[in-house]
Design a protein around this motif. Sequence first.
Motif, PDB file in Angstrom:
ATOM      1  N   ALA A   6       0.841  -1.203   0.000  1.00 51.17           N
ATOM      2  CA  ALA A   6       0.000   0.000   0.000  1.00 51.17           C
ATOM      3  C   ALA A   6       0.869   1.243   0.000  1.00 51.17           C
ATOM      4  O   ALA A   6       2.039   1.205   0.394  1.00 51.17           O
ATOM      5  CB  ALA A   6      -0.904  -0.005   1.229  1.00 51.17           C
ATOM      6  N   ILE A   7       0.244   2.339  -0.472  1.00 45.52           N
ATOM      7  CA  ILE A   7       0.921   3.631  -0.456  1.00 45.52           C
ATOM      8  C   ILE A   7       0.196   4.518   0.545  1.00 45.52           C
ATOM      9  O   ILE A   7      -1.035   4.581   0.549  1.00 45.52           O
ATOM     10  CB  ILE A   7       0.810   4.298  -1.846  1.00 45.52           C
ATOM     11  CG1 ILE A   7       1.559   3.483  -2.871  1.00 45.52           C
ATOM     12  CG2 ILE A   7       1.341   5.714  -1.815  1.00 45.52           C
ATOM     13  CD1 ILE A   7       1.371   4.031  -4.265  1.00 45.52           C
ATOM     14  N   TYR A   8       0.956   5.189   1.373  1.00 42.75           N
ATOM     15  CA  TYR A   8       0.373   6.167   2.294  1.00 42.75           C
ATOM     16  C   TYR A   8       0.874   7.544   1.836  1.00 42.75           C
ATOM     17  O   TYR A   8       1.990   7.945   2.173  1.00 42.75           O
ATOM     18  CB  TYR A   8       0.814   5.839   3.722  1.00 42.75           C
ATOM     19  CG  TYR A   8       0.325   6.800   4.794  1.00 42.75           C
ATOM     20  CD1 TYR A   8      -0.915   7.426   4.711  1.00 42.75           C
ATOM     21  CD2 TYR A   8       1.103   7.074   5.927  1.00 42.75           C
ATOM     22  CE1 TYR A   8      -1.355   8.289   5.700  1.00 42.75           C
ATOM     23  CE2 TYR A   8       0.664   7.935   6.927  1.00 42.75           C
ATOM     24  CZ  TYR A   8      -0.567   8.539   6.796  1.00 42.75           C
ATOM     25  OH  TYR A   8      -1.008   9.404   7.782  1.00 42.75           O
ATOM     26  N   ASP A  77      -0.748   7.742 -11.043  1.00 42.34           N
ATOM     27  CA  ASP A  77       0.363   7.430 -11.961  1.00 42.34           C
ATOM     28  C   ASP A  77       1.546   6.867 -11.175  1.00 42.34           C
ATOM     29  O   ASP A  77       2.196   5.910 -11.587  1.00 42.34           O
ATOM     30  CB  ASP A  77       0.804   8.688 -12.722  1.00 42.34           C
ATOM     31  CG  ASP A  77      -0.208   9.094 -13.775  1.00 42.34           C
ATOM     32  OD1 ASP A  77      -1.040   8.242 -14.158  1.00 42.34           O
ATOM     33  OD2 ASP A  77      -0.182  10.263 -14.207  1.00 42.34           O
ATOM     34  N   TYR A  78       1.803   7.500 -10.023  1.00 45.52           N
ATOM     35  CA  TYR A  78       2.889   7.013  -9.168  1.00 45.52           C
ATOM     36  C   TYR A  78       2.580   5.581  -8.715  1.00 45.52           C
ATOM     37  O   TYR A  78       3.436   4.700  -8.773  1.00 45.52           O
ATOM     38  CB  TYR A  78       3.065   7.951  -7.966  1.00 45.52           C
ATOM     39  CG  TYR A  78       3.959   7.393  -6.904  1.00 45.52           C
ATOM     40  CD1 TYR A  78       5.343   7.360  -7.084  1.00 45.52           C
ATOM     41  CD2 TYR A  78       3.429   6.855  -5.727  1.00 45.52           C
ATOM     42  CE1 TYR A  78       6.169   6.813  -6.116  1.00 45.52           C
ATOM     43  CE2 TYR A  78       4.245   6.313  -4.754  1.00 45.52           C
ATOM     44  CZ  TYR A  78       5.613   6.285  -4.961  1.00 45.52           C
ATOM     45  OH  TYR A  78       6.422   5.731  -4.011  1.00 45.52           O
ATOM     46  N   ALA A  79       1.332   5.369  -8.281  1.00 38.36           N
ATOM     47  CA  ALA A  79       0.939   4.047  -7.784  1.00 38.36           C
ATOM     48  C   ALA A  79       1.125   2.990  -8.873  1.00 38.36           C
ATOM     49  O   ALA A  79       1.610   1.891  -8.618  1.00 38.36           O
ATOM     50  CB  ALA A  79      -0.514   4.080  -7.304  1.00 38.36           C
ATOM     51  N   ARG A  80       0.747   3.354 -10.098  1.00 37.46           N
ATOM     52  CA  ARG A  80       0.915   2.424 -11.229  1.00 37.46           C
ATOM     53  C   ARG A  80       2.395   2.078 -11.416  1.00 37.46           C
ATOM     54  O   ARG A  80       2.763   0.930 -11.604  1.00 37.46           O
ATOM     55  CB  ARG A  80       0.384   3.083 -12.504  1.00 37.46           C
ATOM     56  CG  ARG A  80      -0.845   2.413 -13.060  1.00 37.46           C
ATOM     57  CD  ARG A  80      -1.260   3.060 -14.374  1.00 37.46           C
ATOM     58  NE  ARG A  80      -2.583   3.650 -14.252  1.00 37.46           N
ATOM     59  CZ  ARG A  80      -2.891   4.899 -14.560  1.00 37.46           C
ATOM     60  NH1 ARG A  80      -1.967   5.721 -15.010  1.00 37.46           N
ATOM     61  NH2 ARG A  80      -4.116   5.338 -14.420  1.00 37.46           N
ATOM     62  N   ARG A  81       3.233   3.131 -11.337  1.00 36.80           N
ATOM     63  CA  ARG A  81       4.675   2.928 -11.554  1.00 36.80           C
ATOM     64  C   ARG A  81       5.262   1.958 -10.540  1.00 36.80           C
ATOM     65  O   ARG A  81       6.110   1.147 -10.864  1.00 36.80           O
ATOM     66  CB  ARG A  81       5.427   4.261 -11.437  1.00 36.80           C
ATOM     67  CG  ARG A  81       5.482   5.069 -12.712  1.00 36.80           C
ATOM     68  CD  ARG A  81       6.654   6.067 -12.701  1.00 36.80           C
ATOM     69  NE  ARG A  81       6.682   6.966 -11.578  1.00 36.80           N
ATOM     70  CZ  ARG A  81       5.950   8.067 -11.462  1.00 36.80           C
ATOM     71  NH1 ARG A  81       5.133   8.416 -12.425  1.00 36.80           N
ATOM     72  NH2 ARG A  81       6.040   8.837 -10.389  1.00 36.80           N
ATOM     73  N   VAL A  82       4.792   2.075  -9.272  1.00 39.43           N
ATOM     74  CA  VAL A  82       5.375   1.201  -8.243  1.00 39.43           C
ATOM     75  C   VAL A  82       4.540  -0.056  -8.022  1.00 39.43           C
ATOM     76  O   VAL A  82       4.770  -0.819  -7.087  1.00 39.43           O
ATOM     77  CB  VAL A  82       5.615   1.959  -6.900  1.00 39.43           C
ATOM     78  CG1 VAL A  82       6.606   3.087  -7.084  1.00 39.43           C
ATOM     79  CG2 VAL A  82       4.313   2.467  -6.308  1.00 39.43           C
ATOM     80  N   ASN A  83       3.525  -0.223  -8.905  1.00 40.08           N
ATOM     81  CA  ASN A  83       2.706  -1.432  -8.884  1.00 40.08           C
ATOM     82  C   ASN A  83       1.948  -1.628  -7.567  1.00 40.08           C
ATOM     83  O   ASN A  83       1.888  -2.742  -7.038  1.00 40.08           O
ATOM     84  CB  ASN A  83       3.603  -2.647  -9.205  1.00 40.08           C
ATOM     85  CG  ASN A  83       2.794  -3.810  -9.708  1.00 40.08           C
ATOM     86  OD1 ASN A  83       1.688  -3.617 -10.221  1.00 40.08           O
ATOM     87  ND2 ASN A  83       3.317  -5.011  -9.529  1.00 40.08           N
ATOM     88  N   ALA A  84       1.384  -0.543  -7.053  1.00 41.51           N
ATOM     89  CA  ALA A  84       0.572  -0.624  -5.819  1.00 41.51           C
ATOM     90  C   ALA A  84      -0.896  -0.431  -6.183  1.00 41.51           C
ATOM     91  O   ALA A  84      -1.224   0.340  -7.085  1.00 41.51           O
ATOM     92  CB  ALA A  84       1.018   0.443  -4.833  1.00 41.51           C
TER      93      ALA A  84
END
Length: 160
Positions: A6-8, A77-84
Amino acid sequence: MKPIGAIYPGSFDPVTNGHLDLIERGAKIFTRLTVAVLRNAEKEPLFGATERAEMLREVTRPWPNVEVDLFDGLLVDYARRVNAHVILRGIRAISDYEYELQMALMNRKLEPHMETVFMMPAEAYSYLSSRLVKEVFRLGGDISGLVPGVVVERLRAKAL
Ligand code: PNS
């Protein structure tokens, strides 16, 4: 169960004990938790992004599955890049809900596979925000117990 990262995301200007409470809770349920610091916030931050990330790295050291990163542009976009596929956000009070709902639904519109998970920090932090910490500090009030020691030190250094 498959591993869930997950991303916080947030401004973390600066990190408070409320953020840390949420990180601790998130680290328990997600395999990996990436604290993502927004680099180019529209609002003028007190601490630069690198400084905000440095403080976060220092205070999240106890959790081996927590990492700190910087991002700009769209969160999805960031989440996609880091696969989250999961975004973690904290909700302190009803007043947070409307803004958080808007963001969660906009992010879902932009990326239908992204889920936002809300967690509540401990009640003791329900009134706490980075904005108020900065204001109280600037006006000479006591912020002990509200932010980690490293943040108090950095605030003092800035005030010199
Ligand atoms: O700590 P904050 O300021 O409440 O965090 C807000 C944040 C960083 C999560 C939000 O502003 C964000 O995601 N910004 C990135 C730009 C973006 O994706 N905007 C559309 C989101 S609906």
